[in-house]
Design an enzyme around this catalytic site. Structure first.
Site, PDB file in Angstrom:
ATOM      1  N   HIS A   1       0.827  -1.210   0.000  1.00  0.00           N
ATOM      2  CA  HIS A   1       0.000   0.000   0.000  1.00  0.00           C
ATOM      3  C   HIS A   1       0.860   1.259   0.000  1.00  0.00           C
ATOM      4  O   HIS A   1       0.615   2.185  -0.759  1.00  0.00           O
ATOM      5  CB  HIS A   1      -0.922   0.005   1.239  1.00  0.00           C
TER       6      HIS A   1
ATOM      7  N   ASP B   1      -4.507   6.906   1.779  1.00  0.00           N
ATOM      8  CA  ASP B   1      -4.960   5.579   1.378  1.00  0.00           C
ATOM      9  C   ASP B   1      -6.482   5.610   1.537  1.00  0.00           C
ATOM     10  O   ASP B   1      -6.995   6.145   2.533  1.00  0.00           O
ATOM     11  CB  ASP B   1      -4.336   4.516   2.311  1.00  0.00           C
TER      12      ASP B   1
HETATM   13  C1  U2F Z   1      -1.724  -6.674  -0.800  1.00  0.00           C
HETATM   14  O1  U2F Z   1      -0.958  -7.368  -1.768  1.00  0.00           O
HETATM   15  P1  U2F Z   1       0.507  -7.953  -1.739  1.00  0.00           P
HETATM   16  O2  U2F Z   1       1.463  -6.945  -1.291  1.00  0.00           O
HETATM   17  O3  U2F Z   1       0.587  -9.253  -1.042  1.00  0.00           O
HETATM   18  O4  U2F Z   1       0.713  -8.324  -3.316  1.00  0.00           O
HETATM   19  P2  U2F Z   1       0.658  -7.464  -4.630  1.00  0.00           P
HETATM   20  O5  U2F Z   1      -0.427  -6.460  -4.648  1.00  0.00           O
HETATM   21  O6  U2F Z   1       0.645  -8.439  -5.725  1.00  0.00           O
HETATM   22  O7  U2F Z   1       2.036  -6.680  -4.624  1.00  0.00           O
HETATM   23  C2  U2F Z   1       3.248  -7.339  -4.527  1.00  0.00           C
HETATM   24  C3  U2F Z   1       4.313  -6.370  -5.068  1.00  0.00           C
HETATM   25  O8  U2F Z   1       5.587  -6.857  -4.703  1.00  0.00           O
HETATM   26  C4  U2F Z   1       6.410  -6.942  -5.863  1.00  0.00           C
HETATM   27  C5  U2F Z   1       5.452  -7.053  -7.041  1.00  0.00           C
HETATM   28  C6  U2F Z   1       4.260  -6.233  -6.585  1.00  0.00           C
HETATM   29  O9  U2F Z   1       4.437  -4.870  -6.949  1.00  0.00           O
HETATM   30  O10 U2F Z   1       6.062  -6.589  -8.224  1.00  0.00           O
HETATM   31  N1  U2F Z   1       7.277  -8.132  -5.776  1.00  0.00           N
HETATM   32  C7  U2F Z   1       8.562  -8.050  -6.247  1.00  0.00           C
HETATM   33  O11 U2F Z   1       8.970  -7.014  -6.762  1.00  0.00           O
HETATM   34  N2  U2F Z   1       9.367  -9.152  -6.140  1.00  0.00           N
HETATM   35  C8  U2F Z   1       8.945 -10.308  -5.585  1.00  0.00           C
HETATM   36  O12 U2F Z   1       9.749 -11.250  -5.521  1.00  0.00           O
HETATM   37  C9  U2F Z   1       7.605 -10.398  -5.111  1.00  0.00           C
HETATM   38  C10 U2F Z   1       6.800  -9.286  -5.234  1.00  0.00           C
HETATM   39  C11 U2F Z   1      -2.985  -7.488  -0.589  1.00  0.00           C
HETATM   40  F1  U2F Z   1      -2.648  -8.706  -0.048  1.00  0.00           F
HETATM   41  C12 U2F Z   1      -3.708  -7.661  -1.917  1.00  0.00           C
HETATM   42  O13 U2F Z   1      -4.865  -8.422  -1.724  1.00  0.00           O
HETATM   43  C13 U2F Z   1      -4.027  -6.300  -2.528  1.00  0.00           C
HETATM   44  O14 U2F Z   1      -4.586  -6.472  -3.802  1.00  0.00           O
HETATM   45  C14 U2F Z   1      -2.753  -5.460  -2.624  1.00  0.00           C
HETATM   46  C15 U2F Z   1      -2.994  -4.053  -3.136  1.00  0.00           C
HETATM   47  O15 U2F Z   1      -3.897  -3.374  -2.330  1.00  0.00           O
HETATM   48  O16 U2F Z   1      -2.083  -5.372  -1.345  1.00  0.00           O
END
Ligand code: U2F
Length: 453
Positions: free
Chosen positions: A19, A118
């Site tokens: 976020h 946010d």
């Molecule tokens: C929460 O999501 P997360 O943070 O669990 O997952 P993503 O929205 O998919 O974001 C992961 C980010 O981490 C980066 C990837 C994404 O930008 O490119 N990344 C990386 O660079 N290298 C890696 O090895 C692994 C990940 C929540 F859980 C979700 O349900 C929501 O949709 C989201 C947005 O609000 O936030």
């Protein structure tokens, strides 16, 4: 556009999951477009350290980080429940942010002229009104999931008594006829409706009509019906993404050598696996997933963040050392951009889904919580750019079936074609005449206080 010489934008970040990073990206985009304005980035110390460490000081010259209380009492021992830190933080809100705002005003000597938060922070409506400044809410996920929170009361009333098997669809909400009750995040009709997090998102849905603008990290063409419906309910809806296309990071680091490893593989042959920033699947699912990859002989690159669980894959790691690569973190954008990647096995967090769309990589989704069920359903049923694992969790047979579907069937070809089309739309949206670009210009005007300029 003439941007006024004075102005102080305060950005309030939610310090969990992915976020704060997209909010900081947004603030950096805004500050590049309105360099005369001051920006204060108000967040917990831990999250500030994390998000600011990823960028160079030159890239945030007129952005000042401020730390707020994370709500964790001194000497507190965590139980291991991942929600505990979130709930402690929610208890400290909004007082911690009020203190943070006072600190930002005192230190910069500039009164706040715009509050950017946010979208979770429904109290931004009252704070903005008290200060006499616009409240701009930023939603880090898809238009579909914000719509669900806007319609929570309608969903609860309509599905009352019918939610048992979860197959009831939300055809009473524009653009949501493919969504079933069981795809919804907890806190709408199932789960603990009175949990602090669920109360927060419920209040958010009720309060957003008071926001001067809602900015979304998406693009209008991905869900036009939902976007138009949101526009009819809110003062200003501005899809300004996908961020990673509109404002790609200037550099990346590849400490584990993922890109050279991918260079040695055939086109569209590799499965890339990542489950985002918060979770690791349960041991039985990890093992089933590993077995499917090994049996199918699918080359894989696995971003495996919780090294304490790696021992579960002992044996598999040795046997597959020439087939796959397991690393603690990848440069995901560059990985998805790489021609060798043929499928993304994902938890369907919005950033991951959006990044995969922007790079044309079909997905195998295994949603866990929050908006992930909605995103997976859209991927499979609406955009037809991927598949959800049958039965909802990784078993060897469900994972094998999903891999076969994407890699070897005609359906896989259709998915690639569909995602290629969506990728094109995303590129057009962030192009010089695209919808996201125009929306971003409108957002700069709101934030700079010259929306009529
Ligand atoms: C929460 O999501 P997360 O943070 O669990 O997952 P993503 O929205 O998919 O974001 C992961 C980010 O981490 C980066 C990837 C994404 O930008 O490119 N990344 C990386 O660079 N290298 C890696 O090895 C692994 C990940 C929540 F859980 C979700 O349900 C929501 O949709 C989201 C947005 O609000 O936030």
């Amino acid at each position: 556009m003439q941007v006024p010489n004075e102005g102080h934008v305060a950005a309030l970040a939610f310090p969990f999951g992915t976020h704060a990073t997209p909010l900081l990206t947004l603030v950096r985009r805004l500050s590049a477009s309105a360099p005369n304005l001051k920006f204060s980035f108000i967040n917990t110390s831990k999250s500030n350290q994390k998000v600011f460490s990823k960028i160079k000081p030159n890239d945030y010259q007129n952005i000042k980080p401020f730390n707020v209380d994370d709500g964790v009492p001194e000497g507190h021992v965590f139980s291991g429940d991942p929600l505990e830190a979130v709930e402690l933080f929610l208890r400290a809100m909004p007082e911690n942010f009020k203190n943070g705002l006072e600190g930002a005003v005192a230190e910069t000597g500039a009164k706040i002229t715009c509050l950017l938060t946010d979208a979770f922070f429904w109290f931004g409506a009252d704070m903005g009104a008290e200060m006499g400044v616009p409240w701009v809410a930023f939603w880090t996920a898809a238009p579909c999931s914000i719509s669900v929170h806007m319609y929570t009361d309608v969903v609860r009333n309509t599905l009352k008594g019918k939610e048992e098997n979860g197959d009831e669809t939300l055809d009473f909400i524009p653009g949501m006829s493919a969504i079933r009750a069981k795809d919804l995040p907890a806190g709408i009709v199932h789960g603990k409706l009175e949990a602090p997090f669920n109360i927060m998102v419920h209040k958010m849905g009720q309060t957003l009509p008071r926001a001067t603008a809602l900015a979304i990290n998406s693009f209008e063409e991905i869900n036009p019906t939902i976007t138009n419906d949101l526009k009819s309910k809110l003062k200003m809806v501005l899809n300004i993404g996908p961020f990673d296309l509109a404002w790609p990071p200037k550099s990346f680091s590849d400490e584990s050598g993922c890109i050279p490893w991918l260079d040695n593989h055939d086109k569209a042959s590799v499965a890339y696996l990542s489950f985002g920033s918060l979770l690791t699947p349960q041991p039985n699912e990890l093992i089933a997933l590993a077995e499917a990859l090994e049996t199918q002989r699918v080359p894989f690159l696995w971003s495996f963040r919780d090294s304490s669980k790696l021992q579960l894959l002992e044996g598999f790691l040795e046997r597959t050392s020439t087939l796959g690569k397991v690393v603690p973190w990848t440069p995901q954008l560059q990985v998805l951009e790489h021609p060798s990647v043929g499928v993304f096995i994902t938890h369907a967090g919005w950033n991951s889904v959006s990044e995969s769309i922007a790079r044309g990589v079909p997905m195998i989704c295994r949603p866990f919580f929050a908006d992930q069920g909605l995103n997976s359903r859209l991927v499979e049923e609406v955009w037809k750019i991927g598949v959800s694992v049958e039965g909802g969790n990784f078993t060897k047979s469900a994972t094998t079936k999903a891999l076969e579907l994407v890699f070897s069937s005609g359906k896989g070809g259709e998915m690639r074609e569909n995602i290629g089309n969506l990728k094109q739309k995303a590129k057009i949206a962030v192009g010089s005449d695209g919808s996201s670009t125009k929306n971003f210009t409108s957002l700069v005007k709101v934030v700079a206080g010259c929306e009529n300029a």
